[in-house]
Structure formats: structure tokens, C-alpha cells
Design an enzyme around this catalytic site. Structure first.
Site, PDB file in Angstrom:
ATOM      1  N   PRO A 278       0.787  -1.249   0.000  1.00  0.00           N
ATOM      2  CA  PRO A 278       0.000   0.000   0.000  1.00  0.00           C
ATOM      3  C   PRO A 278       0.818   1.298   0.000  1.00  0.00           C
ATOM      4  CG  PRO A 278      -0.101  -1.049   2.164  1.00  0.00           C
ATOM      5  CD  PRO A 278       0.632  -1.989   1.264  1.00  0.00           C
ATOM      6  N   GLY A 280       4.707   3.475  -1.120  1.00  0.00           N
ATOM      7  CA  GLY A 280       5.857   3.490  -2.017  1.00  0.00           C
ATOM      8  C   GLY A 280       7.015   2.778  -1.342  1.00  0.00           C
ATOM      9  N   MET A 282       8.541   1.675   2.912  1.00  0.00           N
ATOM     10  CA  MET A 282       8.377   1.689   4.370  1.00  0.00           C
ATOM     11  C   MET A 282       9.749   1.431   4.981  1.00  0.00           C
ATOM     12  SD  MET A 282       6.504   1.999   7.027  1.00  0.00           S
ATOM     13  CE  MET A 282       7.285   1.962   8.633  1.00  0.00           C
ATOM     14  N   GLU A 283      10.113   2.321   5.904  1.00  0.00           N
ATOM     15  CA  GLU A 283      11.483   2.360   6.409  1.00  0.00           C
ATOM     16  C   GLU A 283      11.795   1.307   7.456  1.00  0.00           C
ATOM     17  OE1 GLU A 283       9.013   4.541   6.929  1.00  0.00           O
ATOM     18  OE2 GLU A 283       9.118   5.498   8.892  1.00  0.00           O
ATOM     19  N   HIS A 307      14.558   8.375   0.441  1.00  0.00           N
ATOM     20  CA  HIS A 307      13.637   8.731   1.515  1.00  0.00           C
ATOM     21  C   HIS A 307      13.668   7.682   2.638  1.00  0.00           C
ATOM     22  CE1 HIS A 307       9.975  10.547   3.259  1.00  0.00           C
ATOM     23  NE2 HIS A 307       9.708   9.290   3.610  1.00  0.00           N
ATOM     24  N   GLU A 308      13.519   6.424   2.261  1.00  0.00           N
ATOM     25  CA  GLU A 308      13.481   5.373   3.304  1.00  0.00           C
ATOM     26  C   GLU A 308      14.835   5.254   3.993  1.00  0.00           C
ATOM     27  OE1 GLU A 308      10.591   4.931   3.883  1.00  0.00           O
ATOM     28  OE2 GLU A 308       9.678   5.345   1.935  1.00  0.00           O
ATOM     29  N   HIS A 311      15.217   7.858   6.674  1.00  0.00           N
ATOM     30  CA  HIS A 311      14.556   7.515   7.940  1.00  0.00           C
ATOM     31  C   HIS A 311      15.500   6.801   8.910  1.00  0.00           C
ATOM     32  CE1 HIS A 311      10.354   8.644   7.788  1.00  0.00           C
ATOM     33  NE2 HIS A 311      10.168   8.116   6.601  1.00  0.00           N
ATOM     34  N   GLU A 330       8.481  12.546   9.317  1.00  0.00           N
ATOM     35  CA  GLU A 330       8.386  12.682   7.860  1.00  0.00           C
ATOM     36  C   GLU A 330       8.917  14.018   7.330  1.00  0.00           C
ATOM     37  OE1 GLU A 330       8.031  10.214   6.060  1.00  0.00           O
ATOM     38  OE2 GLU A 330       7.015   8.748   7.326  1.00  0.00           O
ATOM     39  N   ASP A 387      -4.502   6.630   9.482  1.00  0.00           N
ATOM     40  CA  ASP A 387      -4.606   6.262   8.058  1.00  0.00           C
ATOM     41  C   ASP A 387      -5.594   7.162   7.311  1.00  0.00           C
ATOM     42  OD1 ASP A 387      -2.815   4.171   8.314  1.00  0.00           O
ATOM     43  OD2 ASP A 387      -4.380   2.705   8.763  1.00  0.00           O
ATOM     44  N   TYR A 395       4.900  15.946   5.816  1.00  0.00           N
ATOM     45  CA  TYR A 395       6.069  15.838   4.943  1.00  0.00           C
ATOM     46  C   TYR A 395       6.513  17.222   4.466  1.00  0.00           C
ATOM     47  CZ  TYR A 395       5.016  10.806   4.314  1.00  0.00           C
ATOM     48  OH  TYR A 395       4.779   9.477   4.505  1.00  0.00           O
TER      49      TYR A 395
END
Ligand code: BES
Ligand code: ZN
Length: 614
Positions: A278, A280, A282-283, A307-308, A311, A330, A387, A395
Site C-alpha cells: 500500500p 511506495g 516503508m522504512e 527517503h526510506e 529515515h 516525515e 490512516d 512531509y
């Protein structure tokens, strides 16, 4: 009695578990995990201990030393709170550990179970977790707040020939099960049945529960760098493409270390998930989870990886204490991501990303115009499902705030500040106030130069936020503006464009335009067929809101191919928002047909979009 976090039943007066030992038996046919969680407190404790659960079946709670039962209770009203789930209350007497025996339910919101037909290999089932923000509680009973960091060990029992990976270190090679090691998770006979194997992992750095993660299935792997291996379900083809796409990972880690200090997690592995993932990316620590849609064959997945990776410092080392301070995760990560991108891809690409972000932030102001609370950097989230209100605000407003501070004090001073901030708070969960205090102490006088209160508590976009300046960015925005006058960009103007340029161009067009203009643009540049989902979805969203019915087939195909919420949200919203009843009906039909392929979190999000416009 006071809660520590609006999204958890954890009580501030009760001790926090420091260590969790998990034993998990995977029953793929029943889409169920039989498990036990051994929670260890810092010291012996007498009194109630509240844990978060959601759709878990609690079988028993035992004292691990004596195996005597520990009294426990669940609310007498069996209806779970729609946001929080259900509190499990243990009653401890001079005990420092509790073993909770439980089973997950097939609808656990942290898990997506895929049938063999839904996988790339078509031969084996697959399961993976997504715990952020508050789904860990549907996987094991826990103090499911980022304020409560845990180290953990995990023992997973799987059927041959499936293997597991975890966002943790492997503690031993896969082996046969041994009688007596099951920790009450299931009967020994099940645990040691023929054709089962056991894998063990350990995470010895304290993490917030939302970073707990595993996947199990027919998973293969390939090394792409010194500390980076890419794992994927789906065999050689996916691995080949992924290895090419992520070849630059090591260079990025080094850029990150130069900017933010040592990489503290050992390995930086990547897991490419099926298209229904779900997000792009997840870190998850030591192993980032990624959507396969980032593999486009043009190395542009780099932004998501940057990006990840970022994190690893901002988020995983320093974590928001509750989701109300999510911008600390974020916003900082978006800033850090762009600094890494600037090093490895250059200033122009970084400015392009900033421009896409600026557009996104402005669009969120429109989305939340009747609910300005959610345009605050630090919103009140009491009773709100994270959610539901997921947005670009933490962000991009967070990014803007940090960029504003950077402009004020100059980059060298800000860089030094960042390194100090990370070193000071690493492995802690902090709130906005802790950040502000540190900011004022280390950049004296900053509160007289920037209206910190307006940035943190105010709604909307502060007047001293800034649109990025760059040659390419300005050129693209001006081309978007010319489209309103009926002009389509010339071939030579777009000759060097990759996905991000097109994305920015489309997103800067008016929200609804003449259908004939959409058709002309697409006839020229085939945006509806782009392999880059960012481009394709931006175009299809515009096409729907402009009433171009000829694209509905492509929209339906897209909604059935991918489950990334970044694509589902705008497409379903465009279909139901202000459309004819017939279009709304087709949205409901597509969802009914695609629902089973979506992750439970995505199912919930689409349901709420459809409900709002019914
Ligand atoms: N941590 C987020 C994903 C997330 C946020 C999951 C909130 C659950 C709840 C991740 O780091 C993220 O931001 N992913 C982005 C990547 C993008 C910003 C490059 C995404 O998935 O789109
Ligand atoms: Zn993120």
C-alpha cells in the site's frame, strides 16, 4: 490514569516492556498466526498492565517462570474501538514478565495474505506486514505507541519451501523445529510436524513497534552493494531489474553518513513486494520494504530509496513520541531525502522534488479547507485514525519549516545543528516541544527571527514558506501555465524529461480542462500509457476530472494492477467526486472486483472515500 498517546491504551503510570520475545507459527491455509509474546518489564511490578490489541484472539496469559496463569480481561463490550482496537488488561503481582498466548485473525490489519495466484511466482502463498502507524497491535499484543521502544527476538515456524525475512538480524540459519521450544504458541505436534522449518531473528536496537516487520514466501535475493541485498518474491526477472535500479544504494548511504552521522543499523537491505503493497516504501530497519512500481528501469526509484534510507536517521533513530508529532519523522526525512538526492543526483533534481512537494502541499490546503486542523504541523489527533488523515502536510510543511530554518542560519550552521540533534536524541522518541527547546538552545535567538509558534501551531502555509527556484522547475511551471492558453509543449522542450518532469507538469495543470486538450496531449506524448505510475496516475486523475470517458478502461486496469494508496486515493476520489451517478457506480463496481487484491489498510481507505461520496 492518563494515556501516553491518543492512539494507544498504554498508561503513563505503568511500566513499559523493554523486550519482547515472539514465537510465531504460520498457518497459510487459515491465514492465521498462532503466537506467543513474552513481554519483559524493567522490574517486578504489581498492578494492571494495559496492552493494545486489535482482532486478536487471546488464549491465555502465563507467568513464564512458573507457568501459573496471570489474570487478564478484555472489555465486556466486544465491539472494538474503531481507531484503537481493544485494551487487554493483565493483572500482575510482583512479576516482571508475562507470556501472552494468542492467534491473529485472517483480517488482521497488519497482514496481507496473498494466495499463490496473487503472487508473481503463482506457485506459493506470500504474507507480509505493514505496522505503521497503529497496526502492530493486530499482530501481537503490545504497548503499541512509538513512545515505547522495544528490542525483540522472533522465532518463526514456516512450511517448506517458504522462507522468511525480517527487519532484524538473522540469528541462525533456517533449521528443523525442536520439541519444547514453542513457548505455548501452539501444540508441539504442530510446531514439529514434518515439512516445517524454523527461522530466528533478533533486533537488538530499541525500535518503536511500528517498525516491526517480516515477510514470508518464496523469496530470492541478490547482493547489490557492500551492505545491501535486494530480496523479492517473483524470481530472477524482478531481482535483475531491482539490482539495476538500486545499484546506487551504497553511494546514498555514504552521502547520508557524511550529512547526518554514522549509519547505525548495520545492513541496509531492500525487499521488493508485490504490487498490492500500500505504500511506495516503508522504512523498516535494516530492511526497507518497497513497492515494485518504483522499478521503472530509469533509476528514478532512487528518490524513494533515498527517503526510506533517510529515515534511518530521522524516524528510526529519532522517533515521534506520538503520531501528533509525525512531522518530526516525515518532515525531517523529506528534508534529509532531498539533501541526499542533491548529493547523488544534483541540485536541479532536488529542486524538482521540492517543486512536486510544494504543489502537493498546496493541494492539501484545498483538501482540508473545511478541516484546517489537519493543516497544522502538530494537529490534535484524539479519536482520529492516522490512516484516514494521511497527507503531505507533515512531509511538506515539515520540510518547509526546516528549510526555512536553514535559510535563516545558513547551511553550514544548520548542518552542524542537524548532526548534533541526531547525536543527542538517537534511540529516543521525542515530541515537538523537545525539538523546539533544542533548537532554541543551539541556535540562540532563532525564536526572534522565525515565528516558531505560527509554524508549529498555525494552520495553512506560513507566509515565509518558499516555492523552490530552479531553471528546470520554472520552465516546467511556465509550460503548465501556457497549456491554459491551448499550448502543448514542443518535442524539443520535453526531450530531456523523465517521469518527475512530467509529473510536475501535469500536477501544475488546472484541475479540469477541455477534454479535447487532454486527448491532444495524450496523442502526442502517450502519458496514459506511461510505465511510470506517477505520470500515468497524475494524467488519469486529470482525465477523469475533466470528464474524458475514453480513459475509464485504463483507469480500471490501473486500479486492478496496483494497490499503492498514493494511486488509489486520487483515482477513486476523482471517480466519485462531483461525478455522474454512473461514474460513481463504476467506482463501486471496480472496488468490489479489486477489493480482495488490496491490503486491508487500503481497503479501509477506499471504503471511506466511497462512503463520503455515496
Ligand atoms: N513511513 C512512510 C510510509 C507510511 C507512513 C506508512 C504512514 C504508514 C503510515 C514512508 O517513509 C513514506 O513516507 N513513504 C512514501 C515515500 C515517498 C515520500 C518517497 C510513500 O510511500 O509514498
Ligand atoms: Zn517517510
Amino acid at each position: 490514569m492518563a494515556r501516553l498517546d491518543p492512539h494507544s491504551y498504554t498508561e503513563s503510570s505503568q511500566p513499559l516492556a523493554k523486550h519482547v520475545a515472539l514465537t510465531l507459527y504460520f498457518d497459510f491455509a487459515a491465514r492465521t498466526i498462532h503466537g506467543s509474546a513474552l513481554l519483559t518489564l524493567p522490574a517486578a511490578y504489581t498492578g494492571p498492565l494495559l496492552l493494545d490489541t486489535r482482532s486478536l484472539l487471546i488464549h491465555s496469559v502465563l507467568d513464564p517462570h512458573t507457568t501459573a496463569p496471570i489474570p487478564f480481561s478484555l472489555p465486556s463490550d466486544p465491539t472494538p474501538d474503531p481507531v484503537l482496537g481493544q485494551p487487554l488488561s493483565l493483572s500482575l503481582s510482583a512479576q516482571s514478565a508475562a507470556l501472552v498466548v494468542f492467534s491473529t485473525s485472517p483480517t488482521s490489519s497488519a497482514l496481507q495474505w496473498l494466495s499463490p495466484a496473487q503472487t508473481a511466482s503463482k506457485a506459493h502463498p506470500f504474507v507480509y506486514t505493514q505496522c505503521q502507524s497503529i497496526h502492530a497491535r493486530s499482530l501481537f499484543p503490545s504497548q503499541d505507541t512509538p513512545a515505547a521502544r522495544i528490542v525483540f527476538s522472533a522465532r518463526l515456524n514456516l512450511p517448506h519451501p517458504l522462507t522468511a525475512v525480517m527487519a532484524a538480524a538473522r540469528a541462525a540459519a533456517p533449521r528443523d523445529p525442536v520439541p519444547g521450544e514453542v513457548g505455548f504458541a501452539c501444540p508441539d505436534a504442530l510446531w514439529c510436524a514434518p515439512g516445517r522449518s524454523v527461522e530466528e531473528f533478533i533486533m537488538n536496537r530499541p525500535i518503536p513497534p511500528y517498525l516491526f516487520a517480516f515477510a514470508a514466501g518464496d523469496i530470492a535475493a541478490r547482493d547489490v552493494g557492500l551492505r545491501t541485498r535486494v530480496h523479492a518474491e517473483g524470481g530472477a526477472a524482478v531481482l535483475d531489474a531491482a539490482a539495476r535500479e538500486f545499484a546506487g544504494a551504497e553511494e546514498m548511504i555514504r552521502a547520508g553518513e557524511a550529512l547526518f552521522g554514522p549509519y547505525e543499523w548495520g545492513r541496509f537491505d531492500l525487499l521488493v513486494l508485490p504490487p498490492s503493497f500500500p505504500y511506495g516504501g516503508m522504512e523498516n530497519p535494516m530492511m526497507v520494504f518497497l513497492t515494485p512500481t518504483v522499478i521503472k528501469g530509469d533509476a528514478s526509484g532512487a528518490q524513494v530509496v533515498a527517503h526510506e534510507l533517510a529515515h534511518s536517521w530521522t524516524g528510526n533513530l529519532i522517533t515521534n513520541k506520538t503520531n501528533e508529532h509525525f512531522w518530526l519523522n516525515e518532515g525531517f526525512t523529506t528534508y534529509a531525502e532531498r539533501r541526499i538526492v542533491e548529493v547523488v543526483q544534483g541540485e536541479e533534481i532536488a529542486a524538482l522534488n521540492m517543486g512536486i512537494g510544494w504543489r502537493g502541499l498546496n493541494d492539501e490546503m484545498e483538501r482540508f479547507k473545511d478541516n484546517m486542523e489537519f493543516t497544522k504541523l502538530k494537529p490534535n489527533l484524539e479519536g482520529i485514525d492516522p490512516d484516514e488523515i494521511y497527507s503531505q502536510v507533515p512531509y511538506e510543511k515539515g520540510f518547509q519549516f526546516l528549510w526555512r530554518i536553514e535559510r535563516q542560519v545558513g547551511r553550514p550552521t544548520f548542518d552542524e545543528f542537524l548532526k548534533k540533534y541526531i547525536a543527542k536524541f538517537k534511540f529516543q522518541s521525542i515530541d515537538t516541544e523537545a525539538f523546539l527547546e533544542f533548537l532554541k538552545a543551539n541556535l540562540p535567538g532563532i525564536e526572534n527571527q522565525i515565528d516558531l509558534k505560527q509554524w508549529v501551531e498555525g494552520t495553512g502555509i506560513p507566509p515565509d514558506a518558499m516555492e523552490p527556484v530552479s531553471l528546470i522547475y520554472s520552465k516546467i511551471v511556465s509550460l503548465s501555465n501556457e497549456f491554459k492558453l491551448g499550448k502543448i509543449p514542443k518535442e524539443q522542450e520535453v526531450a530531456n524529461w523523465s517521469g518527475q518532469e512530467w509529473e510536475l507538469y501535469i500536477e501544475n495543470l488546472p484541475k479540469s480542462v477541455e477534454p479535447s486538450q487532454i486527448a491532444a496531449l495524450d496523442a502526442h506524448y502517450r502519458l496514459s500509457e506511461s510505465r511510470d505510475y506517477e505520470v500515468k496516475v497524475a494524467f488519469l486523475q486529470l482525465a477523469i476530472s475533466s470528464g474524458c470517458k475514453e480513459y475509464f478502461g485504463e483507469v480500471e486496469r490501473t486500479l486492478k494492477q496496483v494497490g499503492r494508496m498514493k494511486y488509489l486515493r486520487p483515482l477513486y476520489t476523482a471517480l466519485v467526486q462531483g461525478s455522474a451517478e454512473e461514474t460513481k457506480m463504476s467506482a463501486r463496481r471496480i472496488f468490489a472486483e479489486a477489493r480482495d487484491t488490496y491490503h486491508p489498510i487500503a481497503q479501509g481507505v477506499v471504503e471511506s472515500i466511497l462512503a463520503k461520496h455515496s
